[in-house]
Structures are given as structure tokens and as C-alpha cells.
Design an enzyme around this catalytic site. Structure first.
Site, PDB file in Angstrom:
ATOM      1  N   ASP A 124     -80.740  -8.764   9.965  1.00  9.28           N
ATOM      2  CA  ASP A 124     -81.815 -10.015   9.227  1.00  9.28           C
ATOM      3  C   ASP A 124     -83.616  -9.187   8.812  1.00  9.28           C
ATOM      4  O   ASP A 124     -83.653  -8.320   8.902  1.00  9.28           O
ATOM      5  CB  ASP A 124     -82.533 -10.857  10.289  1.00  9.28           C
ATOM      6  N   TRP A 125     -84.230 -10.432   8.181  1.00  4.12           N
ATOM      7  CA  TRP A 125     -85.153  -9.848   6.361  1.00  4.12           C
ATOM      8  C   TRP A 125     -86.387  -9.570   7.758  1.00  4.12           C
ATOM      9  O   TRP A 125     -86.181  -9.894   8.424  1.00  4.12           O
ATOM     10  CB  TRP A 125     -85.451 -10.849   5.597  1.00  4.12           C
TER      11      TRP A 125
END
Length: 794
Positions: free
Chosen positions: A222-223
Site C-alpha cells: 500500500d502507498w
């Protein structure tokens, strides 16, 4: 293919390999022209395909939310939805769509509840598997997320979820297992930790994901979820976003020093090259996807939205006759929520509100009745004129210091600067427009944003301050930034010049510029009591009152959990007052997740619309008039009050969130507690009547005959549950084991077979999956509490 990938890997030196395992930019995977590898843009989903930038000039189809799609209980519908998503991805040059979101509805307070399918692992798995197959059938990768136990938003970057192995395997991992079996090419891991290890470095990436399940695709972070350079030795293959700051030069030094084996890097690169081969980025031949016209896309979204609506109560008021006079009330009638907040957001070119959808379909009067929020809204396009071009909209100028980098004409006053190339080079942004008042009175004019912000009206500075973000979550800068405003008295047709100047800064290392700038207004409004009274009088004079109530973007959104299930403002009071003067009151609930409905037994009908996407108004009109049947069934339990919810907590204690309920979440927890909710899992009504008979069990296949005994075409969802009251193993009172949706004409009958998966009979032990010998009870019906047919299965 594998031999070719090894040849390409051999051509890369260490620096070349490391370039591939980190993003090239915010939403773009790196390429390498020397080996024929193209850069690969990816995009947020799952309810549409936004593309690399949030830009209204490149709009996207807005599909119904995850809860809405799951409410159809129709995996086959995902074939069409997946084709549209793939078409949108190909149109935007996107190789992977970051969806579906398949975390579970562990608690109704979960802020991202709307984006996920269900509280049940089987229903989630069936819908997610169909999503993956449908999108990837057209050469675009799906990306199931968030692996794993990312079921709430409070302290989401740091929370440590403590969950036992059995609950992990039977509930939270099971949908991911099914998408791997379906051939998923990419999976996203999560911010949270599980049992003491952050998920980007968690052993669950190796076993069962890459081990027992045999996942051979790419695990993407995930970012900003990658926390350390040393994490490159673990199971995450792709660090996003880019350019690299933890897996770049620091990782190269660690590999050269022998602290991290280059073989670990090689495995990641192989997976990325394999992914590139699958999506056509290695040979420059991405597969063609279907092409949807605007009308075809609108028709599909409209049909799915109607199929998703759940009629939980109806005393005969619905469907409405053609000459029925309707008082359309409620704050969400004119300003509905079409989609949830956060990374699921897309910008459609076209929307339909309930007011717009019902106008011309039925004799209609309308007022809101309740001012739901005192917040500013983005200035409508019809009220803005770009002073540079004279066209509707505004002028946006990007500067670094005193140097202008460029100017854009924009048609929205809510700019989200997520990866915008000009914004990434700028530290000052100016928005200019001429605002035209379309009514006389006191207007609130202001902004939403973070940073040093100045607002000028007709050349005079009226606001000038440094605005800080209250939350540490950068999503709040996009989704719910602080607002400031001044009040100006304007005459109808009067114009004022507005200038908004925002000085922006990087919000989080690795994300670059993500801050938004919104120029907002609040029109003059009738006094709250006068508005409330006006709605009651319209309801009194109409044949039917339709009240559209709902949540707000501040309540249901990525980055924050809910603190209550009550509808905001005076919406409950409005429904009670309207139904007191007009018993033929239909309440439409425009929320992505459950809300309390204290008036539910005192109104004529209750229809749950979820977040239905861009065609809300037309789909709602279809359902209310009977042109379409509300085809949905509840994918999650709706409680009477929050106090009765058996599994509720989303708040960590000392950084730990304990899933102490084990396998008993959702309807399982309700059944165990012996508490009756407002509406049970699987419940939903239609516009016809049904009978079911002749239950037959052969092996693991359950068959039953379904008959439409009414006078209209209708849809029924047959649900099969298993139970074993005398089990030696801790089990739910009953659990969903299979289902099927059936559409029949009046008088038609069909015998439907439902084959139950072997896993439905298994439980997880320290030795792996086991099946307890002996008989299980099969119960068949139309909700978890409406199960008239019983048999025994071995």
C-alpha cells in the site's frame, strides 16, 4: 515464458533490478527500454478507474460501491462490471486496477466499510473471485486488497491486529485465497501489523500466500506502507509510490554489503517481469478490451444500482402508480452521495440525483427539509466563469516562487493535486474565477485546504492564514481538509471576482504533493425551522412522501472510522415528522454502511440504496415506479442500535486491536449473542411473491425448486447455511455455505442446484484443514433467519 524472463533478468545489473521494484512515480511502475519493458501506470479502483491523476478533464465512470455490488448476490453480474472496468483501464492506459477491496465488515463503525463487500467470507470470496476473473479476462490486472486484517481505519498506519490462526484462515485470508486460485496477477498488502509484524514484512506473505497457495504474481505495498530498507528481504515485491527513497540507493548499499541477498531482489524482479508479460507491457501488445459507449456505461451502472438496492420494509406503498404525487424530501435528494470518500473516488462526467431522476417520471414537489451540513460545497460549474477564457470554470496557475510554470483551465473548484506534474514542481497555486450569485442573500464564500492560504474577493484580501491538518493521516488533506469562510450579501445575478492562493508543501515522504485546494460556497438558506416546516407541509399535501437520508463524506471515508451509527443532523426527526402526517412515507437510505433507523417500523417502506454510483437518480426512479425491481439482499447485518452490536470496537489499546471474538463476526456474532437485529444478513424484499419446495441433497449438492407465485418478473436469492449444534469444535450457530440468484417470470418454476465447496465443511487446526466426521445440518431459505427447509448432509 519463464525461460524468457530468466534471460531478461540476466540482462539487468543490480541498479536496473532495483529500479523495477520501486515505482517510477506516484501511480506508475518503472520500465526499462533496454529489455523492452514499458512503464506501467496503475490506478485506484475498485468502483471505477480514476487514472494516474484526479482530473475532471479526464472523467471516469462511477460504479456502485462494494457493499452495493455485494448486495446483488450475483457474481455473474461482475462479468459485465469487470468488462467495463477493463475498458476504462485500457482507455486510461492503466495496466492494473487497485481493487477489489475485500476486507470484512468486522464492525459497522469501519470507515471504509462501503468499499468492502460483506461481513461474510464466502460472499466476499465469490464476488471478489468473479471481479478478478472478469477484469483479467481482458488483459488488465486486478489487485485484491488489503492483505490482511485491514478492517478498520483508526491508527491504520501503526495498529497491530492480534488475531488467532483459525480466524485468520477461515475469515480474513479465505477471500484472498480464492482470488489467488482465480489467478490474480497482483495483490496489495496493508498498512497495519498482524500479530506483531507489519504486513509489508509479515511472514503471511510467504506462507500461505507465496507458499501453499502458490501465488506467482506481484505483492505491491500500500502507498508508503514500506517502512524500512530491510523490508526488501521480506515478501513485498514492489514498493509504491516512487521514485524510491527506501528501496533505492540505501537498498543498493545493503545488497552490495551482503546485508540483503540479491537473490531476494531477483525473485521480486521475476514476478514483476511475469506481471508485465501478462498485461502486455513486455512486448508492447496489451490486449484489447471491450469498448463501451457513454450510453452503454450509463445503462449498466443504472441496472447494477437498481439490482443492488435492498427493500427491507414495504407495507404495499411500493411500487408507485404513475399518477402518484410525490413530496421528495431529505438532504440527500438533491445532494446525494454517489460514492465513498478516499482512494475509491472517481470523477464522473455525468451524475443523476434523485431530484433529477424523478422529475418527469412522477408529479413532484421538493425541498430538503434539513440542512445536513454547514460545510462549504465546491462552487457549481454553472456559477463560475474563467476570467482568462470566459468559459465556465476557473483558471489555475502554478508557480514556483514568482516564476509561473503554467496555467490550466479547469471545470471544478475542487482540485486534488495527487501526482499532478505541474503541482509537483510548484509551491504556489492560484485559482481565479468570477462567481455569479443565482439567488439573493447571505453567501458564505471560502476554501478548504491545508497550508498558507489567502482568499481575495474583488481584489480585497478577506482570509489569510496558515491552516494546519488536525489529523496525522494525509488522506484528510484530500478528503476532509479544514475550511474557512466569510459571509457576503449578494443580489441575484451579482458577480464577484475570487482569487485563492495556496502555498503547498510535501505531506508525507514518498507521496509528493497530495494536497487539495477547494474554492467553496454555501448558498443562502431558509431558516432551519422554516425549512423543516416546509417539508412537512409538502408531505401532508402529497400522496406519498419520499425522504432521502444519508451520511456525509466526513462520516464514511477512508482514513477515519465512525463514532456513531446515527444519521447526522435532524434527519431522524424529519422522517418521524413526515411519517406522522403521511403514513405512505418511503425512506431511501443513502449510506454505504448500516445506520440506525429508529423510525423504521412507522414508515411505509425502507429502501437501502448504498452509494449507488453516477446513475443514482435514474435507478431510484426505476425502482420506485416498478420499472425495475429492487434486487438486493443484505450483505451485512443492520442493527437496531449501536449498543446492541456484538462486535464493535475499532479503537486500538496501546497500539493493539484484539480480534478476541475469533470466528464470530457479523451475523455469526448476532446469532451467538441471541440478539435480534433490525434486519438480518441476507434479508431483502421484492415486488412479487415466492414459494420454495422439494429440498434434495446429493453429495455436496443441494437442490430446491423455486416458483414465482406473483404477477411480476422477480429475483430471489436462495441461501444455504450449514450448522452442527453438537460439534466438538467451536463453530458459529450457522454459516453461509452457498447461494444463487434466480430471476423468474410470473408462474415460472426452476429447480436450482447449489454445490457447496469442500471448505464450507472444514475448520482450521494446527495440523491444517480438517473435516469433522459425521452429519451437518443444511438449512435453506432467503436470509440467515428465514430458513424453512432443513436436511442432513454428510
Amino acid at each position: 515464458m519463464e525461460n524468457h524472463l530468466e534471460e531478461l533478468l540476466a540482462e539487468l545489473d543490480l541498479d536496473g533490478k532495483l529500479r523495477l521494484i520501486s515505482g517510477a512515480s506516484l501511480f506508475r511502475m518503472a520500465g526499462d527500454p533496454a529489455i523492452g519493458l514499458a512503464e506501467m501506470p496503475v490506478s485506484d479502483g475498485p468502483s471505477g478507474v480514476r487514472g494516474e491523476n484526479w482530473d475532471e478533464r479526464d472523467p471516469s465512470v462511477s460504479l456502485p460501491s462494494g457493499t452495493a455490488v455485494a448486495a446483488t448476490w450475483d457474481p455473474e453480474l461482475l462479468t459485465e462490471i469487470g468488462a467495463l472496468i477493463a475498458a476504462e483501464a485500457r482507455r486510461k492506459d492503466v495496466y492494473a486496477v487497485l481493487g477489489p477491496t475485500m476486507n470484512l465488515h468486522r464492525s459497522p463503525l469501519g470507515g471504509r466499510h462501503f468499499e468492502c463487500f460483506s461481513e461474510d467470507p464466502l460472499l466476499t470470496a465469490e464476488m471478489a473471485e468473479s471481479y478478478v476473473r472478469a477484469v483479467q479476462a481482458h488483459g488488465v490486472s486486478a489487485c485484491p486488497k488489503h492483505y490482511v486484517a485491514n478492517d478498520s481505519e483508526t491508527d491504520r498506519f501503526t495498529v497491530d491486529v492480534r488475531v488467532d490462526d483459525r480466524a485468520l484462515r477461515e475469515l480474513y485470508l479465505y477471500p484472498f485465497e480464492r482470488t489467488v486460485a482465480a489467478g490474480a496477477w497482483m495483490i496489495m498488502n496493508s498498512y497495519n501489523a498482524v500479530n506483531g509484524r507489519t504486513m509489508t514484512e509479515n511472514p503471511l506473505l510467504d506462507e500461505p500466500l507465496k507458499g501453499t497457495w502458490g501465488f506467482d504474481g506481484v505483492v505491491v505495498s500500500d502507498w508508503t506502507a514500506i517502512r524500512t530498507t530491510e523490508s526488501a528481504a521480506a515478501g513485498t515485491d514492489l514498493c509504491m509510490p516512487g521514485p524510491p527513497y527506501l528501496w533505492g540507493e540505501p537498498l543498493a548499499a545493503a545488497v552490495r554489503a551482503g546485508e540483503i541477498a540479491e537473490s531476494a531482489i531477483d525473485d521480486k524482479v521475476r514476478r514483476i517481469l511475469r506481471f508485465a508479460q501478462r498485461v502486455g507491457a513486455l512486448d508492447g501488445t496489451p490486449r484489447s478490451a471491450p469498448v463501451f459507449s457513454d450510453q452503454q456505461a450509463q445503462d449498466l451502472v443504472r441496472r447494477v444500482a437498481a439490482q443492488a438496492m435492498v427493500l427491507v420494509r414495504n407495507d404495499g406503498v411500493l411500487p408507485l402508480a404513475p399518477d402518484t404525487t410525490v413530496a421528495l424530501l431529505g438532504p440527500s435528494a438533491g445532494l446525494p452521495r454517489l460514492l465513498g470518500g478516499g482512494s475509491a473516488t472517481v470523477i464522473p462526467s455525468h451524475t443523476s440525483t434523485p431530484v433529477e431522476g424523478l422529475t418527469g417520471r412522477l408529479p413532484l414537489t421538493h425541498t430538503a427539509g434539513v440542512h445536513l451540513s454547514g460545510d462549504l460545497i465546491p462552487v457549481p460549474l454553472a456559477l463560475m466563469t474563467d476570467p482568462e477564457s470566459g468559459a465556465p470554470g476557473l483558471s489555475t496557475r502554478y508557480l514556483t516562487g514568482d516564476t509561473a510554470l503554467g496555467t490550466q483551465h479547469r471545470t471544478t473548484s475542487r482540485l486534488v493535486l495527487l501526482g499532478d506534474p505541474l503541482a509537483a514542481q510548484s509551491n504556489i497555486i492560484e485559482l481565479r474565477t468570477r462567481l455569479r450569485a443565482d439567488m439573493a442573500g447571505d453567501w458564505q464564500i471560502g476554501f478548504g485546504g491545508v497550508g498558507h492560504i489567502r482568499l481575495d474577493i474583488d481584489g480585497q484580501t478577506v482570509l489569510d492564514e496558515n491552516v494546519a491538518l488536525d489529523s496525522g493521516d494525509p488522506a484528510a488533506a484530500l478528503l476532509n481538509p479544514p475550511q474557512r469562510h466569510v459571509t457576503r450579501t449578494l443580489t441575484d445575478g451579482e458577480e464577484v471576482d475570487l482569487l485563492l492562493v495556496t502555498s503547498i508543501e510535501e505531506a508525507m515522504p514518498g507521496l509528493g504533493i497530495i494536497l487539495g485546494a477547494t474554492l467553496g460556497i454555501r448558498r443562502p438558506q431558509r431558516d432551519a425551522d422554516e425549512e423543516f416546516t416546509a417539508a412537512i407541509e409538502l408531505a401532508r399535501a402529497a400522496d406519498v412522501a419520499v425522504v432521502v437520508v444519508g451520511t456525509t463524506e466526513q462520516i464514511e471515508s477512508e482514513g477515519v472510522d465512525r463514532t456513531s451509527l446515527r444519521l447526522p443532523g435532524r434527519q431522524d426527526d424529519l422522517v418521524a415528522a413526515v411519517s406522522a402526517v403521511n403514513p405512505r412515507t418511503v425512506v431511501v437510505v443513502n449510506s454505504g454502511a448500516p445506520v440506525e433507523m429508529p423510525w423504521r417500523d412507522h414508515v411505509g417502506a425502507v429502501l437501502l440504496s448504498w452509494f449507488p454510483g453516477q446513475e443514482f437518480g435514474t435507478a431510484l426512479a426505476d425502482v420506485l415506479t416498478g420499472a425495475a425491481e429492487p434486487g438486493g439482499r443484505l450483505p451485512t447485518t443492520w442493527p437496531k442500535t449501536v449498543a446492541e452490536v456484538p462486535v464493535l470496537d475499532t479503537s486500538p489499546v496501546d497500539g493493539v486491536l484484539d480480534y478476541s471474538e475469533g470466528i464470530h463476526i457479523g451475523y455469526r456474532a448476532w446469532l451467538r449473542a441471541g440478539t435480534e437485529p433490525a434486519y438480518p444478513f441476507g434479508h431483502g424484499l421484492g415486488y412479487t411473491t415466492w414459494s420454495t419446495e422439494d429440498l434434495v441433497v446429493e453429495g455436496r449438492t443441494v437442490s430446491i425448486t423455486v416458483t414465482n407465485t406473483g404477477e411480476r418478473v422477480g429475483k430471489q436469492v436462495v441461501q444455504v447455511y450449514l450448522s452442527r449444534p453438537d460439534s466438538a469444535v467451536d463453530r458459529p450457530v450457522r454459516w453461509l455455505a452457498g447461494f444463487t440468484a434466480v430471476t423468474l417470470a410470473p408462474g415460472d418454476a426452476r429447480t436450482v442446484p447449489i454445490t457447496l465447496p469442500e471448505r464450507a465443511f472444514q475448520h482450521w487446526t494446527t495440523a491444517g484443514w480438517e473435516t469433522e466426521p459425521g452429519a451437518f445440518t443444511v438449512q435453506v431459505g432467503t436470509s440467515v433467519t428465514d430458513l424453512p427447509h432443513t436436511a442432513v448432509i454428510y
